[in-house]
Design a protein around this motif. Sequence first.
Motif, PDB file in Angstrom:
ATOM      1  N   LEU A 264       0.820  -1.206   0.000  1.00 57.17           N
ATOM      2  CA  LEU A 264       0.000   0.000   0.000  1.00 57.17           C
ATOM      3  C   LEU A 264       0.855   1.257   0.000  1.00 57.17           C
ATOM      4  O   LEU A 264       0.626   2.185  -0.778  1.00 57.17           O
ATOM      5  CB  LEU A 264      -0.922  -0.003   1.212  1.00 57.17           C
ATOM      6  CG  LEU A 264      -1.881   1.186   1.351  1.00 57.17           C
ATOM      7  CD1 LEU A 264      -2.815   1.256   0.149  1.00 57.17           C
ATOM      8  CD2 LEU A 264      -2.688   1.079   2.639  1.00 57.17           C
ATOM      9  N   SER A 265       1.860   1.302   0.863  1.00 54.10           N
ATOM     10  CA  SER A 265       2.705   2.490   0.937  1.00 54.10           C
ATOM     11  C   SER A 265       3.579   2.633  -0.303  1.00 54.10           C
ATOM     12  O   SER A 265       3.880   3.749  -0.742  1.00 54.10           O
ATOM     13  CB  SER A 265       3.580   2.450   2.202  1.00 54.10           C
ATOM     14  OG  SER A 265       4.382   1.290   2.220  1.00 54.10           O
ATOM     15  N   MET A 266       3.968   1.512  -0.908  1.00 50.88           N
ATOM     16  CA  MET A 266       4.720   1.599  -2.163  1.00 50.88           C
ATOM     17  C   MET A 266       3.843   2.197  -3.255  1.00 50.88           C
ATOM     18  O   MET A 266       4.319   2.989  -4.084  1.00 50.88           O
ATOM     19  CB  MET A 266       5.230   0.220  -2.583  1.00 50.88           C
ATOM     20  CG  MET A 266       5.961   0.221  -3.923  1.00 50.88           C
ATOM     21  SD  MET A 266       6.846  -1.303  -4.295  1.00 50.88           S
ATOM     22  CE  MET A 266       8.467  -0.936  -3.608  1.00 50.88           C
TER      23      MET A 266
ATOM     24  N   VAL B  33      -7.791   6.281  -0.160  1.00 54.38           N
ATOM     25  CA  VAL B  33      -8.940   5.745   0.574  1.00 54.38           C
ATOM     26  C   VAL B  33      -9.480   4.495  -0.117  1.00 54.38           C
ATOM     27  O   VAL B  33      -9.831   3.497   0.531  1.00 54.38           O
ATOM     28  CB  VAL B  33     -10.051   6.815   0.703  1.00 54.38           C
ATOM     29  CG1 VAL B  33     -11.335   6.199   1.257  1.00 54.38           C
ATOM     30  CG2 VAL B  33      -9.589   7.954   1.607  1.00 54.38           C
ATOM     31  N   TRP B  34      -9.537   4.536  -1.449  1.00 53.09           N
ATOM     32  CA  TRP B  34     -10.028   3.386  -2.218  1.00 53.09           C
ATOM     33  C   TRP B  34      -9.147   2.166  -1.993  1.00 53.09           C
ATOM     34  O   TRP B  34      -9.649   1.050  -1.777  1.00 53.09           O
ATOM     35  CB  TRP B  34     -10.069   3.751  -3.698  1.00 53.09           C
ATOM     36  CG  TRP B  34     -10.655   2.678  -4.575  1.00 53.09           C
ATOM     37  CD1 TRP B  34     -11.977   2.471  -4.859  1.00 53.09           C
ATOM     38  CD2 TRP B  34      -9.921   1.673  -5.300  1.00 53.09           C
ATOM     39  NE1 TRP B  34     -12.124   1.397  -5.711  1.00 53.09           N
ATOM     40  CE2 TRP B  34     -10.885   0.883  -5.996  1.00 53.09           C
ATOM     41  CE3 TRP B  34      -8.571   1.355  -5.425  1.00 53.09           C
ATOM     42  CZ2 TRP B  34     -10.513  -0.198  -6.800  1.00 53.09           C
ATOM     43  CZ3 TRP B  34      -8.208   0.282  -6.220  1.00 53.09           C
ATOM     44  CH2 TRP B  34      -9.164  -0.478  -6.899  1.00 53.09           C
ATOM     45  N   LEU B  35      -7.816   2.358  -2.031  1.00 50.63           N
ATOM     46  CA  LEU B  35      -6.897   1.241  -1.820  1.00 50.63           C
ATOM     47  C   LEU B  35      -7.027   0.667  -0.415  1.00 50.63           C
ATOM     48  O   LEU B  35      -7.036  -0.558  -0.221  1.00 50.63           O
ATOM     49  CB  LEU B  35      -5.455   1.691  -2.066  1.00 50.63           C
ATOM     50  CG  LEU B  35      -5.023   1.858  -3.524  1.00 50.63           C
ATOM     51  CD1 LEU B  35      -3.656   2.527  -3.600  1.00 50.63           C
ATOM     52  CD2 LEU B  35      -4.991   0.512  -4.224  1.00 50.63           C
TER      53      LEU B  35
ATOM     54  N   LEU C 283     -10.297  -1.243  -0.236  1.00 50.02           N
ATOM     55  CA  LEU C 283     -10.227  -2.473  -1.018  1.00 50.02           C
ATOM     56  C   LEU C 283      -9.422  -3.542  -0.294  1.00 50.02           C
ATOM     57  O   LEU C 283      -9.848  -4.706  -0.204  1.00 50.02           O
ATOM     58  CB  LEU C 283      -9.605  -2.176  -2.384  1.00 50.02           C
ATOM     59  CG  LEU C 283      -9.409  -3.394  -3.308  1.00 50.02           C
ATOM     60  CD1 LEU C 283     -10.758  -3.974  -3.717  1.00 50.02           C
ATOM     61  CD2 LEU C 283      -8.589  -3.014  -4.534  1.00 50.02           C
ATOM     62  N   MET C 284      -8.254  -3.171   0.224  1.00 50.50           N
ATOM     63  CA  MET C 284      -7.400  -4.150   0.894  1.00 50.50           C
ATOM     64  C   MET C 284      -8.032  -4.651   2.181  1.00 50.50           C
ATOM     65  O   MET C 284      -7.888  -5.822   2.540  1.00 50.50           O
ATOM     66  CB  MET C 284      -6.016  -3.546   1.150  1.00 50.50           C
ATOM     67  CG  MET C 284      -5.233  -3.257  -0.124  1.00 50.50           C
ATOM     68  SD  MET C 284      -3.537  -2.721   0.177  1.00 50.50           S
ATOM     69  CE  MET C 284      -2.817  -4.222   0.803  1.00 50.50           C
ATOM     70  N   THR C 285      -8.728  -3.759   2.890  1.00 48.13           N
ATOM     71  CA  THR C 285      -9.423  -4.191   4.100  1.00 48.13           C
ATOM     72  C   THR C 285     -10.511  -5.198   3.755  1.00 48.13           C
ATOM     73  O   THR C 285     -10.672  -6.229   4.428  1.00 48.13           O
ATOM     74  CB  THR C 285     -10.040  -2.986   4.831  1.00 48.13           C
ATOM     75  OG1 THR C 285      -9.000  -2.061   5.163  1.00 48.13           O
ATOM     76  CG2 THR C 285     -10.747  -3.423   6.104  1.00 48.13           C
ATOM     77  N   TRP C 286     -11.270  -4.916   2.690  1.00 46.46           N
ATOM     78  CA  TRP C 286     -12.342  -5.825   2.275  1.00 46.46           C
ATOM     79  C   TRP C 286     -11.782  -7.161   1.809  1.00 46.46           C
ATOM     80  O   TRP C 286     -12.264  -8.232   2.201  1.00 46.46           O
ATOM     81  CB  TRP C 286     -13.158  -5.182   1.155  1.00 46.46           C
ATOM     82  CG  TRP C 286     -14.228  -6.072   0.595  1.00 46.46           C
ATOM     83  CD1 TRP C 286     -15.243  -6.688   1.288  1.00 46.46           C
ATOM     84  CD2 TRP C 286     -14.388  -6.472  -0.776  1.00 46.46           C
ATOM     85  NE1 TRP C 286     -16.033  -7.422   0.430  1.00 46.46           N
ATOM     86  CE2 TRP C 286     -15.533  -7.309  -0.840  1.00 46.46           C
ATOM     87  CE3 TRP C 286     -13.696  -6.176  -1.948  1.00 46.46           C
ATOM     88  CZ2 TRP C 286     -15.978  -7.866  -2.028  1.00 46.46           C
ATOM     89  CZ3 TRP C 286     -14.147  -6.727  -3.136  1.00 46.46           C
ATOM     90  CH2 TRP C 286     -15.269  -7.566  -3.171  1.00 46.46           C
TER      91      TRP C 286
END
Length: 475
Positions: A64-66, A215-217, A220-223
């Motif tokens: 995510l941070s990359m 926010v979208w990323l 998405l990753m949480t879901w």
Amino acid sequence: MMSSLNSSHELTCKQRQQVLLTLLLGGTVISFSNSALNPAIPVFMSVFAVDIVMGGWVLNAYILSMSVGLMLSGYLNKQFAFKTVYSLAIIGFMLGSVIGMLAPSMTMVIVARAVQGLSGGLIIPLSIGMLYQIYPQHRHGRVMALWGIVIMMSLAFGPLIGAYLVEQFAWWTLFAVTLPLSALVMIMVWLFLPDIHAHKASSTFDVIGFGSLLVWLLALMTWLSTLKADFYASLTSMVGTSLLAAVFFLSFAGWWVYEHRQSQPLLNVRLFHNKVYLHSTIISTTQTLSLMVGLLLLPILVQEVMGERALWTGVILMISTLVSSVTTHFAGKRVDKYGARSMGILGIVISALSMLMLAWCLYEPRLWLLITVMSIQGVGVGLAYLPTTTVGFSSLAKEVVTEGAALNNISRRIVSTVFITLMTVYVAGRGAQLLEAGNAQSVSTAIQEVFVMLAVILFLTVFSARQLPKTASSI
């Protein structure tokens, strides 16, 4: 120390080699760190007494941070001199290493990985952009071949060295080992890198595009991290999951339209109007899928299905990487003269066939057979991935190659993250279904189905390879 430059043509051959060596070492540190921590996730879970969801954020935070770093790289490259941004990125990576070494909790380990990922997201596209600036077009294939070989070798050695450090010493050495190399890179940056500025035009930061995509990323990753495959799910559950997936798709489409209309977007999606770049990105994305799936599933095949030692996983990956490196070197020389269409088509077909062969191997898995098939995959990747990516970047104006590299990288990471998450969910759910039905080889069967699906996806990208120029001179 190398003086500031206004043009790449002022660099001598020796200075180019010094810049190349500096950027290769920087890319090596980032790639090594990226792969070395993967075998240590179970160790982190044990030491800090956390579950697999929390442990998975060691990877998720980095990815995510990359992605955030990739988003920022184009803007920062426009606003500041290359040397300044690259130096800050290396310093940031070293800071992440120190935080990781001293981390008293899993939360701080995740923070350290996030800092490292952000720095890595800046370093990779900046490096590619610089290489395309300082070398003439007829040398791009060879230079990118060398870049690809070094990065692949770093990724291959990372898990082996990481596993050794964790076993013989302690988990914090995974962070400590990168510090002396990072310090050496920093010294070389100040000695050898030129102060090339992308262009003088001022640019504004796309705050709305950045914030909305971030926010979208995260959402998405949480879901995806909570998603589970249930082949006996109720109609209501299936409809709910489908609707949520549609919401994610439509919201991303809305973001894309917004970015397309901006004069100074966060990610220059208008670069996809260039068909050569578009199709090269499609190919590099699907080739990344095949690489990532192999890296993820091979340990399961060797250690769980076949019951062999983990050492064999490393041996197979090393041989495959060496074959891919040699093929990449060969292809890099030829792409400068003959273009990437023919090599791309051949590489894609070989990669797709290797996926089908891996599925076939699972009927009666043997180590020698896996080594052979993974070596064949290495040939396919070497022919298809780097040559087509090189041609795609070469089709762009030099001043936007950094933006093109960022867009290519973030596209590959988002698609591969989604695909691999869905794949693992499918293997778990499908395996449970087959086991309940009395299939003793439930996991193997589910993995076979994944390999077949991936082979179909790869075969479809032959169409993209056919859109590439026949010869390098037609770019």
